[in-house]
Design a protein around this motif. Structure first.
Motif, mmCIF file in Angstrom:
data_model
loop_
_atom_site.group_PDB
_atom_site.id
_atom_site.type_symbol
_atom_site.label_atom_id
_atom_site.label_comp_id
_atom_site.label_asym_id
_atom_site.label_seq_id
_atom_site.Cartn_x
_atom_site.Cartn_y
_atom_site.Cartn_z
ATOM 1 N N PHE A 251 -22.872 -88.025 47.164
ATOM 2 C CA PHE A 251 -21.604 -88.749 47.207
ATOM 3 C C PHE A 251 -20.445 -87.769 47.342
ATOM 4 O O PHE A 251 -19.554 -87.930 48.177
ATOM 5 C CB PHE A 251 -21.456 -89.583 45.931
ATOM 6 C CG PHE A 251 -20.263 -90.490 45.922
ATOM 7 C CD1 PHE A 251 -20.273 -91.677 46.624
ATOM 8 C CD2 PHE A 251 -19.127 -90.165 45.199
ATOM 9 C CE1 PHE A 251 -19.173 -92.512 46.617
ATOM 10 C CE2 PHE A 251 -18.023 -90.994 45.188
ATOM 11 C CZ PHE A 251 -18.052 -92.172 45.903
ATOM 12 N N LEU B 170 -22.498 -95.312 47.243
ATOM 13 C CA LEU B 170 -23.285 -94.877 46.081
ATOM 14 C C LEU B 170 -24.728 -95.341 46.192
ATOM 15 O O LEU B 170 -25.668 -94.591 45.901
ATOM 16 C CB LEU B 170 -22.684 -95.437 44.799
ATOM 17 C CG LEU B 170 -21.667 -94.576 44.086
ATOM 18 C CD1 LEU B 170 -21.151 -95.312 42.874
ATOM 19 C CD2 LEU B 170 -22.294 -93.256 43.673
ATOM 20 N N ALA C 268 -26.454 -93.256 48.692
ATOM 21 C CA ALA C 268 -26.761 -91.934 48.142
ATOM 22 C C ALA C 268 -27.935 -92.033 47.176
ATOM 23 O O ALA C 268 -28.810 -91.159 47.149
ATOM 24 C CB ALA C 268 -25.535 -91.359 47.443
#
Lengths: 485, 100
Positions: free
Chosen positions: A334, A477, A480
């Motif tokens: 991130f 997020l 990731a």
């Protein structure tokens, strides 16, 4: 090596092949196109990047492996490929108008950017130390040439020479490290290293010593490449001397590629040695943050300031290596995505503020009052600077927050306290840029600069991206988190 | 047969000479030669290990390292030439436009 047992799947390396083909085509065009037609080389370059991106998109989620694990397409590799391709795409857009202004429109420049991207993708999508080394060298050699691209400019020469000598020195350490690891374990495959380490079959006397020395040399070699203190000396000079889009490129892609390789090496292959190397990373992290931020306070040149800020950011990212675990790895992914956006945006503004005769100075005083004359540039520069210093609601805040919180969860409170103090120091110099742009009166009467379409596009997309991911980080997020190896 | 540890010792000595040369010498060409010495020290170590382990992989690695070193020489000498043309010097200390 038995060739008949080799598993070959070309699909896995299709993104790399695309980049290589386009790179060679650009080299040929540079040789055979008449001078007034060379403008199309830049457009061919970004088309190549987009094609390669599509092939990567096609590979997402396939988890293929080819060439005995030397090329693979796990989500981690694809995530990093996306990052590299996006950053190269933005760098090419920045270069379109930059090279036109410099009257240096050339195909080999774009070809080298494509080759560097190819090397970065190789680094992230392999499980073999030797391929990581080869990828790293493809990236480095392309960048040595690119940072010396303004051949008549003394600063560009010097940047390129320093970068080259330091990079080659680091390569020496890296190769020797790989040699020692190969000697003590008999393999360069990261997964096999991970399996072999607990089985202590001694083939050599002093095997442990060799292994430890090899790991230490690897840390030195990669320390140079990601520019963590005390191996950072080349970075500010290269940033100042290299053409601005190349400085942006170095801060975005190659650095992330170095982290991709480091993550695989230390959090996969040598994860069972964590108690041994954790202290080294702790020290590197603290040194990078503190030195980077303190030296940035004295800078009067915006590009040098961004170089020191980049060193400080390496320190923040290294916290995740100390913390370890899945949340730390996804935090790094991130952080790197956000960091690439912030830096490329800030450099796009530096490029639009520069002019041919003034290129290569970029002093603060040239920015005095510029924010009021060019509100578009001023507002976006403020966004990038606030995000770099980690202000909410920009994405820079969340990026720091996820890494710091993963370290707190693993019990490294002291490190996080140092990092937070460092972030507060950094606010001073980031805000100074904003103060110069909006509150200092201009020294002479300045005209508003005209922003070429491609640069404006980069600034707009990166700026909006930072705000969007700052408010709605969840999609990135999740991506990731799904991309952990 | 000479034991492998002798080769490793020799390669360690070569590597150290390379590192020292890089840090001490001031002529860019000699500095660059020191880097090449470091790479070749690594090559020697890899070859010795490969023979000791009895696998061919190490020899392939050495070919790759040699290729990379050759590419580096090509680019490096061009950069040094550029520096020399503009500065009329091959001394590293003359690269002092940018500091801190």
């Amino acid at each position: 090596m038995d060739l008949s047992l080799m598993d070959i799947n070309w699909r896995v390396i299709l993104p790399e092949i695309t980049l290589a083909v386009f790179g060679f085509v650009l080299l040929l065009l540079e040789a055979f196109l008449p001078k007034d037609k060379k403008r199309i080389t830049g457009h061919i370059a970004w088309i190549g990047i987009v094609l390669s991106f599509l092939f990567c998109l096609n590979l997402y989620g396939t988890q293929l492996s080819s060439f005995k694990g030397m090329a693979l397409s796990d989500n981690f590799a694809i995530f990093f490929s996306f990052l590299f391709l996006i950053s190269s795409f933005f760098v090419i857009l920045q270069s379109l108008s930059f090279l036109k202004r410099e009257e240096q429109v050339r195909g080999d420049y774009y070809a080298l950017i494509l080759f560097a991207t190819l090397g970065m993708i190789l680094m992230a999508s392999t499980l073999d130390l030797v391929v990581i080394f080869l990828g790293l060298e493809i990236v480095s050699i392309s960048l040595y040439i690119l940072s010396g691209f303004r051949k008549k400019d003394l600063k560009s020469n010097e940047a390129s020479l320093k970068f080259f000598l330091m990079g080659a020195f680091a390569t020496g350490f890296l190769v020797y490290g790989i040699a020692l690891i190969y000697g003590s374990l008999g393999t360069t495959n990261l997964e096999k290293i991970f399996i072999l380490i607990p089985l202590t079959e001694t083939t050599l006397p002093g095997k442990d010593f060799l292994l430890y020395a090899g790991i230490g040399l690897l840390i030195v070699g990669f320390g140079f490449k990601i520019a963590s203190v005390p191996f950072h000396m080349w970075m500010p000079d290269v940033f100042e001397g290299a053409p601005a889009p190349i400085a942006a490129f170095i801060s975005a892609g190659p650095k992330s590629a170095g982290f991709a390789a480091l993550l695989r090496i230390f959090l996969l292959a040598f994860s069972s040695f964590k108690p041994d190397w954790i202290l080294i990373f702790w020290i590197l992290s603290v040194l990078s943050m503190t030195t980077g931020n303190l030296l940035a306070l004295w800078q009067t040149n915006l590009k040098r300031l961004l170089a020191y800020s980049s060193i400080a950011h390496v320190g923040y990212i290294l916290i995740a290596f100390v913390a370890g675990g899945n949340s730390a790895i996804s935090g790094v992914l991130f952080y790197l995505s956000i960091y690439i956006l912030m830096n490329l945006g800030a450099f796009a503004i530096i490029i639009s503020m520069g002019s041919k005769d003034r290129e290569g100075t970029d002093l603060f005083k040239e920015y005095a009052g510029a924010g009021l004359k060019n509100p578009f540039l001023g507002v976006f520069m403020a966004i990038f600077m606030l995000s770099l210093s980690g202000f909410p609601p920009t994405a820079g805040f969340l990026a720091k927050f996820y890494i710091f919180s993963s370290a707190v969860k693993s019990g490294y409170l002291g490190l996080v306290i140092i990092a937070v103090i460092n972030s507060m120091i950094s606010v001073y110099y980031y805000l100074r840029v904003i103060v110069y742009m909006f509150m200092k009166p201009a020294e002479e009467d300045i005209k508003p600069v005209s922003i070429p379409f491609s640069l404006g596009l980069v600034i707009l997309v990166t700026g909006i991206g930072i705000l969007a991911f700052g408010i709605l980080p969840q999609p990135l997020l999740d991506l990731a988190y799904n991309s952990i190896f | 047969m000479v034991p492998v540890s002798y080769y490793i010792l020799l390669s360690g000595v070569l590597f150290s000479i390379g590192v020292l040369g890089f840090l001490i010498r001031r002529n860019v060409i000699v500095v660059f030669m020191s880097v090449e010495l470091m790479l070749n020290a690594a090559n020697l170590a890899i070859i010795a290990f490969a023979r000791n382990i009895g696998s061919l992989t190490g020899q392939v690695i050495v070919f790759l390292v040699m290729t990379v070193a050759a590419a580096e020489v090509g680019v490096g000498l061009a950069i040094i030439m550029m520096f020399y043309r503009n500065k009329k010097s091959v001394n590293v200390d003359d690269g002092n436009l940018m500091k801190w």
